[in-house]
Scaffold this active site. Structure first.
Site, short mmCIF file in Angstrom:
data_model
loop_
_atom_site.label_atom_id
_atom_site.label_comp_id
_atom_site.label_asym_id
_atom_site.label_seq_id
_atom_site.Cartn_x
_atom_site.Cartn_y
_atom_site.Cartn_z
CG ASN A 179 7.66 1.37 5.59
OD1 ASN A 179 6.83 0.78 6.13
ND2 ASN A 179 7.24 2.89 5.48
CD GLU B 72 10.16 -2.24 12.37
OE1 GLU B 72 10.74 -3.11 12.99
OE2 GLU B 72 8.99 -1.79 12.85
NE ARG C 98 -6.34 5.70 -3.34
CZ ARG C 98 -6.59 4.66 -3.75
NH1 ARG C 98 -6.75 3.69 -2.83
NH2 ARG C 98 -6.21 4.58 -5.05
NE ARG D 199 -1.75 1.07 12.32
CZ ARG D 199 -2.16 0.67 11.27
NH1 ARG D 199 -1.41 -0.12 10.45
NH2 ARG D 199 -3.42 0.80 10.66
CB ALA E 263 0.06 -4.24 7.26
CG ASN F 198 -2.18 -1.04 1.08
OD1 ASN F 198 -2.54 -1.40 -0.06
ND2 ASN F 198 -2.17 -1.77 1.98
NE ARG G 236 -1.35 4.76 12.76
CZ ARG G 236 -1.29 4.45 11.53
NH1 ARG G 236 -0.07 4.29 10.83
NH2 ARG G 236 -2.55 4.07 10.82
CG LEU H 6 6.17 6.93 5.91
CD1 LEU H 6 5.06 6.37 4.91
CD2 LEU H 6 6.97 8.25 5.42
CB SER H 7 2.60 6.55 11.05
OG SER H 7 2.68 5.18 11.23
CG ASP I 277 12.37 -16.83 9.45
OD1 ASP I 277 12.58 -16.53 10.53
OD2 ASP I 277 11.48 -17.89 9.07
O1 CA2 Z 1 3.85 4.19 9.23
C1 CA2 Z 1 4.30 3.40 8.32
O2 CA2 Z 1 5.27 3.74 7.56
C2 CA2 Z 1 3.64 2.04 7.96
O3 CA2 Z 1 4.66 1.27 7.73
C3 CA2 Z 1 2.34 2.11 7.17
C4 CA2 Z 1 1.44 0.87 6.88
C5 CA2 Z 1 1.01 0.72 8.33
O4 CA2 Z 1 0.21 -0.92 8.33
C6 CA2 Z 1 2.02 0.42 9.39
O5 CA2 Z 1 1.69 0.07 10.67
C7 CA2 Z 1 2.99 1.87 9.46
C8 CA2 Z 1 0.62 1.24 6.10
C9 CA2 Z 1 0.94 1.99 4.62
C10 CA2 Z 1 -0.27 2.28 3.93
O6 CA2 Z 1 -0.08 3.22 3.11
C11 CA2 Z 1 -0.89 4.09 2.83
C12 CA2 Z 1 -0.70 5.23 2.11
C13 CA2 Z 1 -1.63 6.15 1.69
C14 CA2 Z 1 -2.99 5.89 1.66
C15 CA2 Z 1 -3.46 4.44 2.19
C16 CA2 Z 1 -2.39 3.77 2.74
#
Ligand code: CA2
Length: 147
Positions: free
Chosen positions: A74, A98, A18, A111, A77, A11, A107, A101-102, A87
């Site tokens: 990165n 690792e 988005r 997570r 999920a 994603n 959260r 972004l967030s 592995d």
């Molecule tokens: O914060 C991050 O970089 C995450 O790896 C982003 C993942 C999330 O599942 C991790 O817990 C933290 C989600 C990436 C989804 O990216 C999107 C970007 C724009 C719109 C929708 C999803």
């Protein structure tokens, strides 16, 4: 010149299009441009990839073994679910950071779990797109024995 694989999971191709309130307005292409420019500044070559498929991410990690010097991942999920990615990192025998972004710890509880952190040199999260260049600096310092 050391080479880094900067690998992005599911994603993350949607970045900037988005949910900007969570992930910002910077696209993955913008981040790739930032990483390549930063690589030129610090003397590191950059391979930048994204896949929505766990197996493709594993193949990319296997492909870095013996060829590249470090991994910035990165895993999206898959961070919270994938023993297979963990592995793959162990078997690649290259240092990994690792990255998120967030701030995943601010959260949802699911997570807070990371399989990747168990085999990573360290974790960077919560700094948005800037985290990618922070991770490059951290990995370079690690390889030079400075941290
Ligand atoms: O914060 C991050 O970089 C995450 O790896 C982003 C993942 C999330 O599942 C991790 O817990 C933290 C989600 C990436 C989804 O990216 C999107 C970007 C724009 C719109 C929708 C999803």
């Amino acid at each position: 010149m050391p080479g880094f694989l900067i690998l992005n999971g599911p994603n993350l191709n949607l970045l900037g299009t988005r949910q900007p309130e969570v992930y910002g307005r910077t696209t993955l292409a913008d981040i790739e441009t930032m990483c390549r420019a930063h690589g030129e500044r610090i003397g590191v070559s950059v391979e930048f990839e994204q896949s929505n498929h766990e197996g493709a991410l594993i193949d990319a990690i296997h492909g870095a073994r013996g060829r590249l010097d470090g991994l910035i991942l990165n895993a999206g999920a898959y961070t919270h679910t994938s023993v297979a990615l963990m592995d793959a990192i162990s078997s690649a025998e290259i240092p990994a950071i690792e990255l998120h972004l967030s701030n995943v710890h601010a959260r949802e509880e699911f997570r807070h779990v990371s399989y990747i952190a168990r085999v990573a040199v360290g974790v960077i999260c919560g700094f948005g797109a800037r985290g990618y260049t922070l991770a490059m600096d951290a990995l370079q310092s690690h390889l030079e024995g400075r941290s």
